[in-house]
Design an enzyme around this catalytic site. Structure first.
Site, PDB file in Angstrom:
ATOM      1  N   GLU A  39       9.229  16.647  14.641  1.00  0.00           N
ATOM      2  CA  GLU A  39       9.764  16.380  13.306  1.00  0.00           C
ATOM      3  C   GLU A  39       9.076  17.304  12.302  1.00  0.00           C
ATOM      4  O   GLU A  39       7.864  17.217  12.110  1.00  0.00           O
ATOM      5  CB  GLU A  39       9.514  14.923  12.927  1.00  0.00           C
ATOM      6  CG  GLU A  39      10.165  14.531  11.631  1.00  0.00           C
ATOM      7  CD  GLU A  39       9.824  13.117  11.200  1.00  0.00           C
ATOM      8  OE1 GLU A  39       8.647  12.736  11.269  1.00  0.00           O
ATOM      9  OE2 GLU A  39      10.753  12.389  10.782  1.00  0.00           O
ATOM     10  N   GLU A  98       9.549   1.597  10.903  1.00  0.00           N
ATOM     11  CA  GLU A  98      10.590   2.628  10.712  1.00  0.00           C
ATOM     12  C   GLU A  98       9.871   3.963  10.748  1.00  0.00           C
ATOM     13  O   GLU A  98       9.127   4.303   9.823  1.00  0.00           O
ATOM     14  CB  GLU A  98      11.298   2.435   9.378  1.00  0.00           C
ATOM     15  CG  GLU A  98      12.247   1.249   9.417  1.00  0.00           C
ATOM     16  CD  GLU A  98      12.954   1.026   8.092  1.00  0.00           C
ATOM     17  OE1 GLU A  98      13.473  -0.084   7.911  1.00  0.00           O
ATOM     18  OE2 GLU A  98      12.976   1.940   7.259  1.00  0.00           O
ATOM     19  N   LYS A 157       0.877  -1.182   0.000  1.00  0.00           N
ATOM     20  CA  LYS A 157       0.000   0.000   0.000  1.00  0.00           C
ATOM     21  C   LYS A 157       0.911   1.227   0.000  1.00  0.00           C
ATOM     22  O   LYS A 157       1.449   1.612   1.030  1.00  0.00           O
ATOM     23  CB  LYS A 157      -0.876  -0.020   1.253  1.00  0.00           C
ATOM     24  CG  LYS A 157      -2.249   0.628   1.124  1.00  0.00           C
ATOM     25  CD  LYS A 157      -2.252   2.087   0.745  1.00  0.00           C
ATOM     26  CE  LYS A 157      -2.044   3.017   1.925  1.00  0.00           C
ATOM     27  NZ  LYS A 157      -1.822   4.422   1.503  1.00  0.00           N
ATOM     28  N   CYS A 159      13.927  10.676   6.849  1.00  0.00           N
ATOM     29  CA  CYS A 159      13.813  10.268   8.257  1.00  0.00           C
ATOM     30  C   CYS A 159      15.127  10.458   8.997  1.00  0.00           C
ATOM     31  O   CYS A 159      15.136  10.748  10.188  1.00  0.00           O
ATOM     32  CB  CYS A 159      13.349   8.831   8.345  1.00  0.00           C
ATOM     33  SG  CYS A 159      14.410   7.700   7.439  1.00  0.00           S
TER      34      CYS A 159
HETATM   35  P1  NAD Z   1       2.257   8.525   7.378  1.00  0.00           P
HETATM   36  O1  NAD Z   1       2.456   7.774   8.636  1.00  0.00           O
HETATM   37  O2  NAD Z   1       1.248   9.605   7.337  1.00  0.00           O
HETATM   38  O3  NAD Z   1       1.852   7.534   6.188  1.00  0.00           O
HETATM   39  C1  NAD Z   1       2.645   6.426   5.831  1.00  0.00           C
HETATM   40  C2  NAD Z   1       1.763   5.370   5.203  1.00  0.00           C
HETATM   41  O4  NAD Z   1       0.850   4.882   6.184  1.00  0.00           O
HETATM   42  C3  NAD Z   1       0.914   5.871   4.038  1.00  0.00           C
HETATM   43  O5  NAD Z   1       0.902   4.876   3.028  1.00  0.00           O
HETATM   44  C4  NAD Z   1      -0.456   6.012   4.661  1.00  0.00           C
HETATM   45  O6  NAD Z   1      -1.497   5.870   3.736  1.00  0.00           O
HETATM   46  C5  NAD Z   1      -0.450   4.866   5.652  1.00  0.00           C
HETATM   47  N1  NAD Z   1      -1.402   4.982   6.762  1.00  0.00           N
HETATM   48  C6  NAD Z   1      -1.861   6.113   7.349  1.00  0.00           C
HETATM   49  N2  NAD Z   1      -2.739   5.800   8.323  1.00  0.00           N
HETATM   50  C7  NAD Z   1      -2.843   4.452   8.358  1.00  0.00           C
HETATM   51  C8  NAD Z   1      -3.579   3.531   9.152  1.00  0.00           C
HETATM   52  N3  NAD Z   1      -4.399   3.937  10.111  1.00  0.00           N
HETATM   53  N4  NAD Z   1      -3.417   2.218   8.921  1.00  0.00           N
HETATM   54  C9  NAD Z   1      -2.578   1.775   7.956  1.00  0.00           C
HETATM   55  N5  NAD Z   1      -1.865   2.599   7.163  1.00  0.00           N
HETATM   56  C10 NAD Z   1      -1.989   3.924   7.367  1.00  0.00           C
HETATM   57  O7  NAD Z   1       3.695   9.064   6.967  1.00  0.00           O
HETATM   58  P2  NAD Z   1       4.075  10.045   5.777  1.00  0.00           P
HETATM   59  O8  NAD Z   1       3.617  11.415   6.142  1.00  0.00           O
HETATM   60  O9  NAD Z   1       3.618   9.429   4.483  1.00  0.00           O
HETATM   61  O10 NAD Z   1       5.669   9.958   5.794  1.00  0.00           O
HETATM   62  C11 NAD Z   1       6.488  10.766   6.573  1.00  0.00           C
HETATM   63  C12 NAD Z   1       6.939  10.033   7.825  1.00  0.00           C
HETATM   64  O11 NAD Z   1       7.644   8.854   7.480  1.00  0.00           O
HETATM   65  C13 NAD Z   1       7.906  10.844   8.670  1.00  0.00           C
HETATM   66  O12 NAD Z   1       7.561  10.750  10.013  1.00  0.00           O
HETATM   67  C14 NAD Z   1       9.245  10.148   8.424  1.00  0.00           C
HETATM   68  O13 NAD Z   1      10.202  10.319   9.427  1.00  0.00           O
HETATM   69  C15 NAD Z   1       8.823   8.746   8.277  1.00  0.00           C
HETATM   70  N6  NAD Z   1       9.872   7.977   7.613  1.00  0.00           N
HETATM   71  C16 NAD Z   1      10.622   7.118   8.361  1.00  0.00           C
HETATM   72  C17 NAD Z   1      11.664   6.404   7.768  1.00  0.00           C
HETATM   73  C18 NAD Z   1      12.529   5.480   8.583  1.00  0.00           C
HETATM   74  O14 NAD Z   1      13.221   4.670   7.988  1.00  0.00           O
HETATM   75  N7  NAD Z   1      12.533   5.558   9.897  1.00  0.00           N
HETATM   76  C19 NAD Z   1      11.918   6.565   6.414  1.00  0.00           C
HETATM   77  C20 NAD Z   1      11.132   7.469   5.684  1.00  0.00           C
HETATM   78  C21 NAD Z   1      10.107   8.158   6.299  1.00  0.00           C
END
Ligand code: NAD
Length: 503
Positions: A397, A266, A191, A300
């Site tokens: 963040e 992550e 997804k 991240c």
């Molecule tokens: P997000 O958590 O809003 O969304 C990530 C994914 O989760 C999307 O595909 C979204 O549709 C899905 N999602 C949202 N709610 C959900 C639910 N209730 N159930 C299942 N899936 C759901 O994150 P974002 O805004 O897309 O990305 C930015 C974040 O990602 C930042 O916090 C960043 O630090 C983190 N990130 C972490 C790493 C790492 O390796 N630690 C790498 C890249 C990004």
């Protein structure tokens, strides 16, 4: 015609099928719209125009994709590792052959600059190659002998898994999850993030053209709270690998509780780069600015908190501000661009809100602190100085090209500041004093630390965070520990005495 004009034309050609046919789901080898036919827009971060319509899937679409992954699991999980290796190497080669197409699409869908995205497409191929090479030995285990027993462990693919990814560098990140899952013998339902769905669909098409059997990798687009949620709750999905925000991770853990999902998270970061006055300051300036202003700061592991010893603080932050002011902000397909537009107006509003917070909290805006132009999500590379660690700009963040500088006196204070956040993903340390480096890295609360270096990844090493930054590790064999179950089989070494009951 400039290189940029040329690149824009090429990108339009690469995205033509998406523009005309939409970004569909990919289930059991077929491109399919979602059952209701509903769609959502994916927008250009450059000017807000609609790039394509994307399938807005519901629970039933997810159920179909999971059924496809379940049906494909018996054959894929028993395909010999040597054979899986060959297929995944072919996928890597196919990605390399289409690296430009992937990079151009990624730039347009995310706003990330081409100078970084061209490498990200190749990193995706490297992920496939690396894990392909591990596939033949993935199920190997250990032999452990007790006086009476010989125990042998081995690993088995856990089953169909769900992979949920964010929008920041979607192609590279998705391959970092999907490649080890496939190498382990799992089948996948992916997804992708709703803001940047295009290259996930490209990946599955490329993989199948290269020989990946149908149904082994499936893609379902849609919102997190509907499609993503269903995936995390589905009883046939054995594990969820998730990359995204910490609070989404908490939701997923709750959603997966009833079906006892194994989870790998992550999550976010507020990573310190700590600069002592004995450091090689030229290199430290380059590394600190690279780690916050590359990839739009939507990274991240970005070094979003600059902790600088007070003896060098003013000079060092002045140098960082100079770099920030010189950075070229522009169209993501312009080869000269360093910072492109942020992913989406929603995210841009979040980043801009921290400029107001910084002013309200009494920090100084030493560079940037403003939106650039009217159209698109362009934000100036920003440096806050005069901040304290209790400010929102030091704790939360921001996920943009925004750096918060804080001064410290000595080692103890640096350590206290570095650790005084909820997150613990990465830390960067600059000092020439080896003893200090050892003392600091022993006590820093972070899953990954780089001494006198920016983030340089080596795929066999563990990747992941502590505290609110994650659960579990990727990389090397750690990935297989997640996507596989370890089982132990015990054989008697001799006729030992078995207790007799009842007589
Ligand atoms: P997000 O958590 O809003 O969304 C990530 C994914 O989760 C999307 O595909 C979204 O549709 C899905 N999602 C949202 N709610 C959900 C639910 N209730 N159930 C299942 N899936 C759901 O994150 P974002 O805004 O897309 O990305 C930015 C974040 O990602 C930042 O916090 C960043 O630090 C983190 N990130 C972490 C790493 C790492 O390796 N630690 C790498 C890249 C990004």
């Amino acid at each position: 015609m400039t290189v940029l004009d040329d690149n824009i034309i090429k990108a339009r050609e690469y995205m033509a099928t998406f523009r005309e046919g939409g970004v569909l789901n990919h289930i059991a080898g077929e491109s399919v719209p979602c059952l209701t036919g509903e769609t959502m827009d994916t927008l250009s971060p450059v000017d807000g125009s609609v790039l394509a319509q994307v399938a807005k899937s519901g629970a039933k679409d997810v159920d179909h994709a999971v059924a496809a992954a379940k049906a494909a699991f018996p054959a894929w999980s028993t395909t010999p590792g040597t054979e899986r290796r060959k297929i995944l190497i072919r996928v890597a080669e196919a990605i390399e052959a289409r690296a430009e197409e992937i990079a151009f699409i990624e730039c347009m869908d995310t706003g990330q600059a081409l100078r970084f995205m061209s490498k990200a497409a190749l990193r995706g191929a490297a992920n496939f190659r690396f894990f392909a090479d591990q596939a033949p030995a993935a199920e190997d285990g250990r032999v452990m002998r007790s006086p009476t027993q010989m125990n042998t462990t081995s690993r088995r693919p856990i089953g169909p898994v769900g992979i949920i990814t964010p929008w920041n560098t979607p192609f590279m990140l998705s391959t970092w999850k999907i490649a080890p899952a496939l190498a382990a013998g799992c089948t996948v339902v992916h997804k992708p993030a709703e803001f940047s769905p295009m290259t996930a669909k490209k990946l599955v098409e490329i993989a199948e053209e290269a020989g990946l059997p149908k149904g082994v990798l499936n893609v379902v687009n849609g919102l997190g709270e509907t499609a993503g949620k269903r995936l995390t709750e589905h009883p046939d999905i054995r594990a969820i690998a998730f990359v995204g925000e910490s609070r989404t991770g908490s939701m997923i853990m709750r959603q997966g509780a009833d079906t006892l999902k194994r989870v790998h998270f992550e999550l976010g970061g507020k990573n310190p780069v700590i600069v002592f006055d004995d450091a090689d300051l030229d290199r430290a300036v380059d590394a600190a600015t690279f780690m916050i202003y590359s990839l739009n700061g939507e990274r991240c592991t970005s070094s979003s908190r600059l902790l600088v010893q007070d003896t060098i603080h003013d000079d060092f932050t002045a140098r960082v501000a100079e770099v920030a002011k010189r950075i070229k902000v522009g169209h993501p397909l312009d080869p000269e661009t360093v910072v492109g537009p942020l992913i989406h107006p929603v995210h841009e509003r979040k980043v801009l809100s921290y400029f107001d917070k910084a002013r309200q909290e009494g920090a100084t805006i030493a560079a940037g602190g403003e939106k650039i132009g009217e159209a698109g999500c362009f934000v100036a590379p920003t440096l806050f100085t005069g901040a304290t660690n209790d400010m929102a700009i030091a704790q939360e963040e921001i996920f943009g090209p925004v750096l918060t500088a804080i001064r410290f006196r000595d080692e103890d204070e640096a350590l206290a500041l570095a650790n005084d956040v909820d997150y613990g993903l990465a830390a960067y340390l600059w000092t020439q004093d080896l003893d200090r480096a050892i003392r600091m890295t022993d006590r820093l609360e972070a899953g990954m630390m780089w001494v006198n270096s920016e983030n340089i990844r080596h795929l066999p090493t563990p990747f992941g965070g502590v505290k609110a930054s994650g659960i579990g590790r990727d990389g090397g064999d750690w990935s297989f520990d997640f996507y596989m179950e370890t089982v132990n089989v015990s054989f008697p070494r001799a006729h030992h005495k078995i207790p007799k009951l009842g007589g």
